[in-house]
Enzyme design. Structure first.
Site, PDB file in Angstrom:
ATOM      1  N   THR A   1       0.820  -1.237   0.058  1.00  0.00           N
ATOM      2  CA  THR A   1       0.008   0.460   0.090  1.00  0.00           C
ATOM      3  C   THR A   1       1.077   0.893  -0.173  1.00  0.00           C
ATOM      4  O   THR A   1       0.907   2.641  -0.514  1.00  0.00           O
ATOM      5  CB  THR A   1      -1.121  -0.563   1.829  1.00  0.00           C
ATOM      6  OG1 THR A   1      -1.992  -1.175   1.185  1.00  0.00           O
ATOM      7  CG2 THR A   1      -1.883   0.943   0.862  1.00  0.00           C
TER       8      THR A   1
ATOM      9  N   ASP B   1       1.450  -6.744  -4.516  1.00  0.00           N
ATOM     10  CA  ASP B   1       0.643  -6.356  -3.269  1.00  0.00           C
ATOM     11  C   ASP B   1       1.118  -7.563  -2.617  1.00  0.00           C
ATOM     12  O   ASP B   1       0.727  -9.001  -3.195  1.00  0.00           O
ATOM     13  CB  ASP B   1      -0.735  -6.751  -3.849  1.00  0.00           C
ATOM     14  CG  ASP B   1      -1.516  -6.693  -2.435  1.00  0.00           C
ATOM     15  OD1 ASP B   1      -1.355  -7.046  -1.775  1.00  0.00           O
ATOM     16  OD2 ASP B   1      -2.569  -5.801  -2.899  1.00  0.00           O
ATOM     17  N   SER B   2       1.555  -7.660  -1.043  1.00  0.00           N
ATOM     18  CA  SER B   2       2.120  -9.048  -0.779  1.00  0.00           C
ATOM     19  C   SER B   2       1.347 -10.028  -0.590  1.00  0.00           C
ATOM     20  O   SER B   2       1.966 -11.345  -0.104  1.00  0.00           O
ATOM     21  CB  SER B   2       2.295  -8.712   0.702  1.00  0.00           C
ATOM     22  OG  SER B   2       1.360  -8.380   1.334  1.00  0.00           O
ATOM     23  N   SER B   3      -0.056  -9.874  -1.252  1.00  0.00           N
ATOM     24  CA  SER B   3      -0.858 -11.289  -0.731  1.00  0.00           C
ATOM     25  C   SER B   3      -0.790 -12.035  -2.110  1.00  0.00           C
ATOM     26  O   SER B   3      -0.709 -13.596  -2.283  1.00  0.00           O
ATOM     27  CB  SER B   3      -2.804 -10.780  -1.247  1.00  0.00           C
ATOM     28  OG  SER B   3      -2.640  -9.839  -0.273  1.00  0.00           O
TER      29      SER B   3
ATOM     30  N   THR C   1       1.139  -4.836   3.691  1.00  0.00           N
ATOM     31  CA  THR C   1       1.000  -5.692   5.325  1.00  0.00           C
ATOM     32  C   THR C   1       0.659  -6.372   5.037  1.00  0.00           C
ATOM     33  O   THR C   1       0.569  -7.630   7.250  1.00  0.00           O
ATOM     34  CB  THR C   1       0.490  -4.499   6.045  1.00  0.00           C
ATOM     35  OG1 THR C   1      -1.098  -4.399   5.676  1.00  0.00           O
ATOM     36  CG2 THR C   1       1.434  -3.232   6.434  1.00  0.00           C
ATOM     37  N   ASP C   2       0.149  -7.474   5.008  1.00  0.00           N
ATOM     38  CA  ASP C   2      -1.093  -8.259   4.408  1.00  0.00           C
ATOM     39  C   ASP C   2       0.090  -9.815   5.122  1.00  0.00           C
ATOM     40  O   ASP C   2      -0.399 -10.339   5.814  1.00  0.00           O
ATOM     41  CB  ASP C   2      -1.779  -8.231   3.097  1.00  0.00           C
ATOM     42  CG  ASP C   2      -2.556  -7.516   2.956  1.00  0.00           C
ATOM     43  OD1 ASP C   2      -3.030  -6.911   4.081  1.00  0.00           O
ATOM     44  OD2 ASP C   2      -3.357  -7.428   1.875  1.00  0.00           O
TER      45      ASP C   2
ATOM     46  N   CYS D   1      -4.726 -19.107  20.818  1.00  0.00           N
ATOM     47  CA  CYS D   1      -4.738 -18.437  20.950  1.00  0.00           C
ATOM     48  C   CYS D   1      -3.457 -17.091  20.625  1.00  0.00           C
ATOM     49  O   CYS D   1      -2.529 -17.779  20.309  1.00  0.00           O
ATOM     50  CB  CYS D   1      -4.176 -18.659  22.850  1.00  0.00           C
ATOM     51  SG  CYS D   1      -5.531 -19.233  23.059  1.00  0.00           S
TER      52      CYS D   1
HETATM   53  N1  ASP Z   1      -2.415  -5.407   0.214  1.00  0.00           N
HETATM   54  C1  ASP Z   1      -1.694  -4.340   0.576  1.00  0.00           C
HETATM   55  C2  ASP Z   1      -0.238  -5.369   0.605  1.00  0.00           C
HETATM   56  O1  ASP Z   1      -0.972  -6.150   1.201  1.00  0.00           O
HETATM   57  C3  ASP Z   1      -1.662  -4.386   2.072  1.00  0.00           C
HETATM   58  C4  ASP Z   1      -1.063  -3.321   2.850  1.00  0.00           C
HETATM   59  O2  ASP Z   1       0.387  -2.795   1.774  1.00  0.00           O
HETATM   60  O3  ASP Z   1      -0.974  -2.561   3.766  1.00  0.00           O
HETATM   61  O4  ASP Z   1       0.365  -5.507  -0.229  1.00  0.00           O
END
Ligand code: ASP
Length: 337
Positions: free
Chosen positions: A13, A58-60, A90-91, A274
Site C-alpha cells: 500500500t 501487493d504482498s498477498s 502489510t498483509d 490463542c
Molecule cells: N494489500 C496490501 C499489501 O499487503 C496491504 C498493505 O500493504 O497494507 O500489499
C-alpha cells in the site's frame, strides 16, 4: 561518514495509487515522491539507495520465492550498507519477517520491514512516519536482527502477526515484548535484542522446495478433511489447535490420521490458536493424545513462524529427523526455550 541504507521496495500500500479497481502498485512513483520530500533531505537521515522490485507486488501475491529474492538482495548488498529497510505490503509482512531470519544466518546488521496502511501520497498516511523512523533505526541502532517497525513499535520479525486490518497499530509480537518503543524518544531495550552473530552472513539457499501447510481446528472438524490435507506430497503441517495445544481425543479417526502421517515422516507441529501463551501438550489428556500420535510442540511460536521455519528446514535439505529436532529449538529468537 554518513550512514548508508539500502531500501528494497517490494510493493504494498505504501507506494500504491488509486486505480479503477482499488489500490494497486505504481512503478516509478515512490522513489520520485520520496526524493521530493524535504524531510528526507534532513541531515539527521542517512543516505539511501532505493531498489524498486519488478514487479511491485501487493504482498498477498507473495510466495517463498519472494522471501528468497529479498534475502539474496540483502546478501548481495550486505557489505556496502549499514542497514536495510524493506518496504513491504502489510498483509503478508509478518510471513516475510518470520522467514528472513532463517534465510540470513550470520546477520549482524539491522533489517527493518515496514509499510503503511494508507498510501504515502494520501493526506493522512502513516507511511511518512514509518519510513523516516525505519531509516533512523536502521542507520543508528545496530540491532543484529530482522525487525518490523510499524505504528511506533519495533518488533522482532519472527514473533510478529498482523492484528489490525484497519488501525495504524497493525502489528504485534504477542509472545515477545517490543524491542523498541518510539515516542518523543526512541527507546531500544537492548536486553531483548539478539546477540551479535559470530559467523559471517551465509548466502541464502537458492531454492526452498518444500510442501507444507497449516490447518486451523474448529469444533466439528472432520477427520476426512485432515486426512485429505495430510496426503503425499505434504511434508510438514502446522496444526493450529485450541488453548494449550488441545484437540479432540474422542475421535479416533482424527488421531489415527495424525499418527499415520507422522509415521510416514510428516512433521506435524502444534501451535495454539490463542494469540498469547504457549503450547503445553502434557497439560490435558486432549494434548497427550496428540503427543502419542507423534505431533510435536511449537511452544510459543506464532503459527506464521512455525510455517516459515518448516518451509526453511524442509526446503533447504534438513532431514525429517533433523527438522523435528530443530522445530523444537530456538534458532533465531522465534520461540522461548
Ligand atoms: N494489500 C496490501 C499489501 O499487503 C496491504 C498493505 O500493504 O497494507 O500489499
Amino acid at each position: 561518514m554518513a550512514k548508508r541504507i539500502y531500501i528494497a521496495y517490494t510493493g504494498g500500500t505504501i507506494g500504491m495509487l488509486h486505480t479503477g479497481q482499488g489500490y494497486a502498485p505504481a512503478p516509478g512513483f515512490l522513489e520520485k515522491f520520496l526524493r521530493a520530500m524535504p524531510e528526507l533531505k534532513d541531515a539527521a537521515l542517512p543516505e539511501f539507495v532505493l531498489r524498486e522490485y519488478d514487479p511491485l507486488l501487493d504482498s498477498s501475491n507473495m510466495t517463498p520465492r519472494e522471501w528468497l529474492d529479498i534475502a539474496r538482495d540483502i546478501f548481495d548488498h550486505y557489505d556496502a550498507f549499514d542497514g536495510f529497510v524493506i518496504l513491504h505490503g502489510t498483509d503478508t509482512m509478518a510471513y516475510t519477517a518470520s522467514a528472513l531470519p532463517f534465510l540470513l544466518h550470520g546477520l549482524n546488521k539491522p533489517v527493518i520491514l515496514t509499510g503503511s496502511q494508507i498510501p504515502l501520497i494520501e493526506l493522512r498516511s502513516d507511511a511518512r512516519e514509518n519510513i523516516i523512523t525505519a531509516l533512523l533505526l536502521a542507520a543508528n541502532y545496530p540491532i543484529p536482527e530482522v525487525c518490523l517497525y510499524f505504528g511506533n513499535k519495533l518488533l522482532r520479525g519472527c514473533r510478529t502477526a498482523k492484528v489490525n486490518a484497519t488501525g495504524f497499530d497493525a502489528f504485534e509480537s504477542p509472545n515477545y515484548p517490543p524491542l523498541g518503543n518510539v515516542g518523543i524518544d526512541i527507546h531500544i531495550d537492548w536486553g531483548l535484542t539478539r546477540p551479535a552473530a559470530l559467523t559471517p552472513l551465509n548466502p541464502p539457499p537458492t531454492e526452498l522446495n518444500a510442501t507444507v501447510g497449516a490447518l486451523r481446528l474448529f469444533p466439528g472438524f472432520s477427520a476426512r478433511l485432515l486426512d485429505n490435507v495430510l496426503q503425499t506430497p505434504l511434508q510438514g503441517l502446522v496444526l493450529e489447535a485450541y488453548g494449550a495445544g488441545n484437540a479432540p481425543n474422542n475421535d479416533h479417526t482424527f488421531l489415527d490420521a495424525l499418527a499415520a502421517a507422522t509415521q510416514r515422516g510428516v512433521i506435524i507441529v502444534n501451535c495454539t490458536q490463542c494469540l498469547r501463551g504457549t503450547v503445553k501438550l502434557d497439560a490435558y489428556a486432549t494434548g497427550t493424545a496428540l503427543l502419542r500420535a507423534g505431533v510435536i510442540s511449537g511452544a510459543d511460536m506464532t503459527p506464521i513462524a512455525a510455517l516459515t521455519k518448516l518451509h526453511y528446514l524442509l526446503g533447504s535439505g534438513y532431514t525429517a529427523e533433523e527438522t523435528r529436532a530443530l522445530m523444537q529449538e530456538n534458532l533465531y529468537g522465534e520461540l522461548t526455550r
